[in-house]
Write an enzyme that holds these catalytic residues in place. Structure first.
Site, PDB file in Angstrom:
ATOM      1  N   LYS A  73      13.854 -43.892 -17.497  1.00 14.55           N
ATOM      2  CA  LYS A  73      12.620 -44.742 -17.365  1.00 14.55           C
ATOM      3  C   LYS A  73      11.692 -44.598 -18.546  1.00 14.55           C
ATOM      4  O   LYS A  73      12.059 -44.243 -19.452  1.00 14.55           O
ATOM      5  CB  LYS A  73      11.913 -43.960 -16.264  1.00 14.55           C
ATOM      6  CG  LYS A  73      12.647 -43.734 -15.074  1.00 14.55           C
ATOM      7  CD  LYS A  73      13.121 -44.903 -14.202  1.00 14.55           C
ATOM      8  CE  LYS A  73      14.048 -44.704 -13.192  1.00 14.55           C
ATOM      9  NZ  LYS A  73      14.112 -45.410 -11.905  1.00 14.55           N
TER      10      LYS A  73
HETATM   11  C1  PLP Z   1      14.336 -44.925 -10.614  1.00 13.93           C
HETATM   12  C2  PLP Z   1      13.934 -45.501  -9.322  1.00 13.93           C
HETATM   13  C3  PLP Z   1      13.489 -45.023  -8.275  1.00 13.93           C
HETATM   14  C4  PLP Z   1      13.732 -43.405  -7.666  1.00 13.93           C
HETATM   15  O1  PLP Z   1      13.168 -42.738  -8.535  1.00 13.93           O
HETATM   16  P1  PLP Z   1      14.094 -41.111  -8.751  1.00 13.93           P
HETATM   17  O2  PLP Z   1      13.243 -40.427  -9.736  1.00 13.93           O
HETATM   18  O3  PLP Z   1      15.243 -41.486  -9.437  1.00 13.93           O
HETATM   19  O4  PLP Z   1      14.129 -40.522  -7.589  1.00 13.93           O
HETATM   20  C5  PLP Z   1      12.984 -45.786  -7.149  1.00 13.93           C
HETATM   21  N1  PLP Z   1      12.691 -47.102  -7.200  1.00 13.93           N
HETATM   22  C6  PLP Z   1      13.134 -47.646  -8.559  1.00 13.93           C
HETATM   23  C7  PLP Z   1      12.898 -48.946  -8.497  1.00 13.93           C
HETATM   24  C8  PLP Z   1      13.827 -47.035  -9.370  1.00 13.93           C
HETATM   25  O5  PLP Z   1      14.044 -47.639 -10.493  1.00 13.93           O
END
Ligand code: PLP
Length: 361
Positions: free
Chosen positions: A179
């Site tokens: 991210k």
């Molecule tokens: C990464 C992501 C999640 C989940 O996040 P985690 O930290 O992996 O549980 C949920 N929604 C979207 C759109 C994402 O890109």
């Protein structure tokens, strides 16, 4: 190989973690509180509640609003499965609306078609780092008395009409390493509602405000001080990270113009797009999968986000989903994401655009 994603962990992050380890307070403590305060301030919200994943943030935001069996939650099928799985965790039913062709974000007109007396929540996803149409969505929510929980897991620092993603309704963010900023694993809920913040804190820790006094059912979804110390450091760099992403995206778009069968990312004028992903559409004679394998042969990493919309996933089919959501279904066959992360050099961007041109010509 030019990777599709690369977290930037510097000496500051390493030293922050060492400081926490040496302190002996390694689970949830003061660092988590400091991170929450800093993140709320950054997002222009009153409160933030740190948890151990973006999935947990979504799950808790729904539970804090009392969502459960019998409720319907409208969201997009063109997202990571965590968005709708978090709805299933609560016993509520995910209802899928289709997306817009230009931004890949949930289509407000399709939301309107899916509203029933059972609808309680809309979860727009700010896909690839660009906010959904929050003006239209907040209007729909107001008119129909619906809660809005933003999945901003890809949109740290993104804005819509100058207002931060995650500050319209409740915001939910992920800090997974791919991210825009990371804590290893981690997530956070942002809100302006004191009661929701308090409930979220209880749900993340076995329903207790006071140790060993349990007022409701909760979980252990806490963030550690180790993770929070990385988050504090990364938050200090997020604006620079995003600036690099935007600069890289603009460079790619300048170099990839006028290629037949290639549609570049569309930027909604009201948005600050922070390019979690730089996602193009392949519509020419060459198939998307051939473009992927050619790029990979040329040592360029790619991503397909997402190859199968959620309503077409085996598990969701088993649950009885038979929707036809054509814009999402076509997008899942045509999209490809190219590297755009802050570690790329100009020479990498030149390699990516020259290779794309060679493949598509
Ligand atoms: C990464 C992501 C999640 C989940 O996040 P985690 O930290 O992996 O549980 C949920 N929604 C979207 C759109 C994402 O890109």
């Amino acid at each position: 190989m030019i990777p599709i994603a690369k977290p930037i962990i510097g000496e500051d992050e390493i030293n922050a973690v060492i400081e926490v380890l040496r302190s002996g307070n390694i689970a949830e403590g003061q660092k988590v509180k400091d991170f929450e305060e800093a993140f709320a301030k950054y997002s222009g919200t009153s409160f933030a509640v740190a948890v151990n994943s973006g999935t947990a943030a979504l799950h808790i935001a729904l539970l804090a609003h009392g969502i459960g069996a019998g409720d319907e939650v409208i969201t997009t099928p063109f997202t990571f499965v965590a968005t709708s799985n978090s709805v299933l965790f609560t016993g509520a039913k995910p209802v899928f609306a289709d997306i817009r062709e230009d931004t890949f974000n949930i289509d407000p007109d399709s939301i309107l078609e899916k509203i029933t007396p059972g609808t309680k929540v809309i979860i727009p996803v700010h896909l690839y780092g660009q906010a959904a149409d929050m003006k239209a969505i907040m209007e729909i929510a107001q008119d129909n008395d619906l809660i809005v929980i933003e999945d901003a897991c890809q949109a740290h620092g993104a804005t819509f009409e100058g207002k931060y993603a995650g500050s319209f309704g409740e915001g939910t963010f992920s800090f997974y390493p791919t991210k825009n900023m990371t804590t290893g694993e981690g997530g956070i809920i942002t809100t302006n509602d004191k009661e929701i913040a308090q409930k979220a804190k209880m749900i993340r820790s076995h329903g207790s405000k006071q140790r060993y006094l349990h007022e409701m059912l909760g979980y252990n979804l806490r963030m550690t001080d180790i993770a929070a110390s990385i988050g504090i450091t990364q938050l200090g760099k997020i604006d620079d990270f995003n600036k690099s992403r935007i600069k890289n995206a603009q460079y790619l778009s300048r170099n990839l113009g006028n290629i037949k069968g290639l549609t570049l990312p569309h930027v909604d004028k009201r948005c600050r797009h922070v390019y979690h992903q730089y996602t193009v559409r392949i519509t020419g004679d060459i198939s998307r999968d051939d473009v992927v394998s050619s790029l990979n042969k040329m040592h360029i990493g790619t991503g397909i986000y997402y190859p199968l919309p959620i309503h077409k996933q085996p598990f969701y089919k088993e649950l009885g989903y038979t929707d036809s959501l054509p814009v999402s279904e076509i997008a899942s066959k045509e999209v490809i994401s190219l590297p755009v992360h802050p570690s790329l050099k100009i020479s990498d961007l030149d390699t990516i655009s020259a290779s794309m041109r060679e493949i598509m010509d």
